[in-house]
Design a protein around this motif. Structure first.
Motif: not given
Lengths: 315, 135, 560
Positions: C493-498
């Motif tokens: 999720q964090v990667e996708r958000l970034q």
């Protein structure tokens, strides 16, 4: 170095763990407590101690949170002692005041301690006073003592402070009656919270009316500050008034108040020492029980019995 | 218990979990058993919990969590307690914590886990018997 | 409904029976308890007779289904025409994981979608926020932007399903995202059907997911009600909830009263916006728990319908009969599930589901048996769904309308439920309404007391919990396989958000967020601006941060 000396060293350095442990000692342990206070006492007298009291639901904790934030903004360090009642039935207490201030618990310049009244007549006021001394010696610029202004002991607690704020809010029920008579007289500043409510003006007027009834000559006229603790509105003005009062005290009364406080504390200390040592001696010598039996048998009344015992004691 | 000395317990809700019915019932039960209970309210970070434990000089910490995030949050809390020198504090936990996670939690210093259905009497007894005896 | 003389005759006979037959029987076989009480504290008599309902007037108090006061049901044919919606609450991990679970449930026969969001989403934090650490996707699906929402409904045509979303503070944002997905799919907005829970009042004393203080929270809820009244005719903007109030420890009558009062507050607030009651009331919906005491729950559902109809007619002068409908969704009670001997929970859920059906619910979620341990697995959620299907197709209870009407016990209980709820409603009126009551801690105190009392009853064995304080198994081992959420979800999720934040038009995002700030300060209805913001791929957290800045954050009042 003894444990107490270690702790005192930590307290004077403002070290949080030592402060916490020192407060525990004054709450529980008579012997070490006296030693500890003796060591830190010379380092006290610097902090400005504010007492905040008022009926439950007035918003005290919320207001304190905003006050702390404002003091911190101004570069001051703050200590808080939040007092809650001990249940007379179970001996336990629910200490929930710091919930509203939790965001500030990780601020280096803030120390918050919750204390229960522990229903010791005279006892709690002492432990709270001692906790205030510890925070004072630890270098806190401002110390706020919070209690629910309901009973007699709460008035005692508030006498720990130099500036006493009595707080009220509209819609808490029996408007001004909610502020007990004793509190009206000792208040240095009145705060009417929830000032965004329609009936807040009435609360202000009620307080003004009660103040007018008091015809004594007063050197300090308690101002009424309106706040909305939820948003922080009115808090800078409140801090201004507190500062005004502090300066007033320094000029006029601080010496007199210090003198009065010292006298009260000395008398209390003497009373404690005398009663505990005499009663212990009497209990050891069995005269106590003999006289108790006479009282139960209705052969003698308590006051006369006390006189007899003391006269025998003093002979 | 020394005269006047009370057991001070911190009941904490780490993380975003908002179920506080159990925490409040346990807090009340401990109070009714004569303890002084400090409740942090919801949504506490590990840093806030440990700092509170330190300032309040508590004997016991009870961590309540039902969101499943215990394996991420508890280790951090135990780490911070160690850092701040609060290693003699009794730490127990409750809420929705699968049995299979309990051995791991005990390894990091959570002394006991009380699952759903635990009578409050059991928790009270446990705290009385296991709270650190301090001078 | 009953002849006065006949009642007197029965009363005389009943007295005789109480003096002769009954005591003889009790001598041989004493009753199991000194007294019997239900969860609300009502004394349950040994026997109910026509005397207990002697003042019941069929047309006034029961009527016909589909007609005021709707006690017997909102629709004339109820389940003979259409079964209740089988709507299973689901969500965990990433949007992909939940999309899969949605499709699984639809293929197994559920007839409506219901979305569970993770804690960060519920509190208006993105998956990469520090407070989200360890919580991403753990007890619901992580949705931080429109992109996630698009994945969540990938392959699910929004004109063919209705979707419920359990979201409160950020409800406007999630609804905006749903609308945006519908727009992308080419579904006309008038066809979008579903529900946003959006009941911020109960958060203050029950579910505790409050983000903002009471006044702005109420405003945000009403924004959604107003927007939907004008633009989304098939959407239920609010699900006024009693479930969480019950789960927090309230009794059945408290659940009923506090929920209805929240409903009253929402109607009053929405009227202040200039809407007429019939313009929005038909789309108000409700959400209740179904707890263990079978007949108490049935009485509660029936009393709820009658009470709400009366309130809408008499207090708010609604003219459209649909404004008087209490449309409800029910969930079987989570707090009654036990971690011990979890298979027993299937039985509990069945009894609770049956009560909801006999109570006339429009929509039902049944809990899975492992939910006292973790989120449901595919196997356990399937059993929960089958429970509803077996009730619907095999038990026969759905084949006639309101079968328990006329039962002396059920009607007496329904009356008492209504009466006691009205007492509470009067009390809250006297306090000045819901927000003063919240500030005084009224609800919190009532709920905390009930919760404590319930626990004490269990510990004193006045209340039996099978498998826990009675019939427990010493040293029991967990017989079921638990669902564990993959810890790599957070990282993903964090990667996708970034990635999203890098690739979107950040200038546009900045612009629309400023527009939102401005609109919030001017107290406008924020829905249109929020829709614009989500379409520009502003994240949930970014939008909520603006609102946090304007409205401030809330700290709760604690009463134990």
């Amino acid at each position: 170095m003894s444990r107490v000396e270690e702790l005192v060293k930590g307290v004077l350095a403002g070290e949080k763990r030592s402060i916490a442990k020192a407060i525990t000692i004054v709450e529980n342990n008579q012997e070490e407590a006296q030693r500890l206070i003796a060591l830190i006492y010379p380092h006290t007298g610097k902090a400005h101690v504010i007492g905040l009291t008022g009926p439950g639901g007035a918003g005290k904790s919320t207001l304190i949170e905003k006050m702390i934030k404002e003091y911190r903004r101004r570069g001051k360090t703050v200590g808080v002692v939040a007092v809650d009642p001990t249940s007379p039935f179970t001996g336990g207490a629910f200490l929930g005041d710091r919930i509203r201030m939790q965001e500030l618990s990780t601020d280096e310049g803030v120390f918050i301690r919750s204390m229960a009244t522990r229903n010791n007549p005279g006892g709690i006021a002492k432990a709270t006073k001692d906790a205030v001394k510890i925070l004072d010696a630890a270098g806190k610029d401002v110390i706020i003592v919070e209690t629910v202004g309901a009973g007699q002991s709460e008035v005692e607690i508030v006498k720990v402070a130099q500036t006493i704020i009595v707080m009220h809010a509209p819609g808490l029920g029996d408007e001004i009656q909610a502020i007990k008579a004793g509190l009206m007289e000792i208040a240095d500043i009145f705060v009417v919270n929830k000032a965004d409510r329609e009936n807040s003006d009435k609360a202000v007027m009620d307080i003004q009316a009660m103040l007018q009834l008091d015809e004594r000559e007063k050197a300090w006229n308690p101002p009424i500050v309106k706040t909305v603790a939820l948003t922080g509105e009115g808090v800078p003005q409140l801090l201004e008034k507190i500062e005004e009062h502090r300066q007033f005290l320094q000029k006029e009364l601080l010496h007199k108040k210090s003198w009065e406080k010292a006298e009260a504390e000395l008398i209390e200390a003497i009373r404690d020492k005398v009663t505990s040592s005499i009663i212990e001696k009497l209990k050891r010598e069995r005269r106590f029980e003999k006289v108790l039996q006479q009282i139960v048998n209705r052969e003698i009344d308590p006051a006369t019995a006390a006189e007899k015992l003391l006269n025998q004691e003093l002979e | 218990m020394q005269s006047g000395r009370k057991i001070r317990v911190l009941i904490a809700k780490p993380g975003l979990d908002s179920h506080d019915r159990g925490a409040k019932v346990v807090a009340r039960a401990l109070r009714d058993a004569g303890m002084e209970v400090i409740y942090t309210g919801l949504r506490q970070t590990p840093e806030q919990i440990v700092e509170t434990a330190l300032q309040e000089d508590v004997d016991v910490i009870g961590l309540s969590i039902l969101s499943g995030a215990h394996m991420a949050l508890f280790p951090r809390i135990m780490e911070l307690l160690k850092e701040k020198g609060l290693t003699d504090v009794l730490v127990f936990a409750g809420g929705i914590i699968p049995e299979e996670d309990i051995p791991e939690l005990k390894k990091i210093g959570i002394k006991e886990v009380f699952g759903p259905g635990t009578p409050t009497e059991k928790i009270i007894k446990y705290v009385f018997e296991n709270a650190p005896k301090r001078a | 409904m009953f002849d006065k003389q006949k009642i007197e005759e029965i009363a005389k006979e009943r007295e005789r029976w109480e003096k002769s037959t009954l005591p003889n029987w009790i001598k041989q076989c004493p009753e199991r308890q000194k007294e019997f009480r239900n969860h609300s504290g009502f004394t349950i008599k040994g026997l109910y007779t026509p005397e207990d309902v002697k003042n019941l007037d069929y047309m006034r108090d029961l009527g016909f289904p589909g007609e005021y006061p709707f006690t017997r049901g909102l629709h004339a044919t109820m389940y003979r025409g259409r079964l209740w919606t089988m709507r299973m609450f689901a969500g965990y991990g990433t949007a992909e994981d939940t999309n899969k679970r949605f499709k699984y449930l639809l293929s197994e026969g559920e007839t409506g979608l219901s979305t569970a969001f993770d804690y960060p989403t519920i509190m208006g934090y993105d998956s990469d926020h520090p407070m989200a650490r360890g919580e991403v996707g753990v007890c619901g699906v992580a949705i931080s932007s429109l992109q996630d929402m698009e994945v969540l409904f990938n392959g699910i045509p929004l004109d063919k399903v209705t979707t419920s979303m359990t979201i409160n503070g950020p409800a406007s944002v999630l609804l905006a995202m749903y609308i945006a997905v519908g727009d992308k799919q080419g579904v006309p907005r008038e066809k979008l059907g579903g529900t946003t829970q959006n009941d911020n009042l109960k958060e203050f004393f029950a579910q505790k997911l409050c983000i903002f203080p009471p006044k702005p929270s109420l405003k945000l809820s009403v924004d959604v009600i107003e927007y939907c009244a004008r633009h989304l005719p098939k959407w239920n903007p609010i699900s006024i909830s009693g479930y969480h109030i019950r789960e927090a420890g309230a009794t059945a009558v408290q659940e009923l009263a506090f929920t209805l009062y929240d409903g009253i507050a929402y109607v009053e607030e929405t009227l202040k916006r200039g809407l007429k009651v019939d313009e929005f009331a038909p789309r108000l919906s409700f959400f209740f728990a179904s707890h263990n005491d079978f007949f108490e729950e049935i009485a509660k559902f029936r009393a709820a319908r009658r009470l709400w109809a009366r309130i809408m007619k008499e207090r708010f002068h609604a003219k459209n009969p649909r404004s008087m409908w209490m449309r409800m969704h029910v969930q079987t009670s989570g707090c009654t599930l036990t971690a011990q001997q979890p298979l027993n929970n299937i039985v509990r859920t069945t009894i609770q589901a049956l009560a909801a059906v006999l109570g006339g619910t429009q929509s039902l979620h049944t809990n899975s048996f492992d939910e006292a341990l973790c989120l449901p697995t595919e196997e356990s959620v399937r059993v929960a769904l089958r429970t509803q299907q077996i009730i619907a197709y095999e038990s026969g209870v759905a084949n006639t309308v309101d079968p328990l009407a006329g039962s002396y016990y059920v009607e007496a209980l329904t009356n008492e439920m209504e009466e006691k709820a009205m007492e509470y409603i009067q009390k809250i009126d006297d306090m000045g309404g819901v927000i003063p009551a919240i500030e005084k801690g009224f609800f919190q105190k009532e709920i905390a007391e009930s919760a404590y009392r319930y626990q004490k009853e269990i510990e004193e064995k006045k209340r039996i919990l099978v498998g826990v304080n009675e019939y427990a198994i010493e040293g029991e081992e967990c017989p079921v396989k638990l669902l564990r959420v993959d810890p790599s979800v957070e990282k993903k999720q964090v990667e996708r958000l970034q990635k999203l934040k890098r690739e979107r038009d950040n200038r546009k995002v900045k612009e629309v967020l400023e527009k939102l700030h401005y609109a919030a300060e001017r107290d406008e209805n924020l829905m249109p601006t929020i829709i614009e913001a989500v379409k520009a791929y502003a994240t949930l957290g970014e939008i909520m941060d603006i609102l946090r800045k304007v409205y401030g954050e809330y700290k709760e009042l604690i009463i134990i």
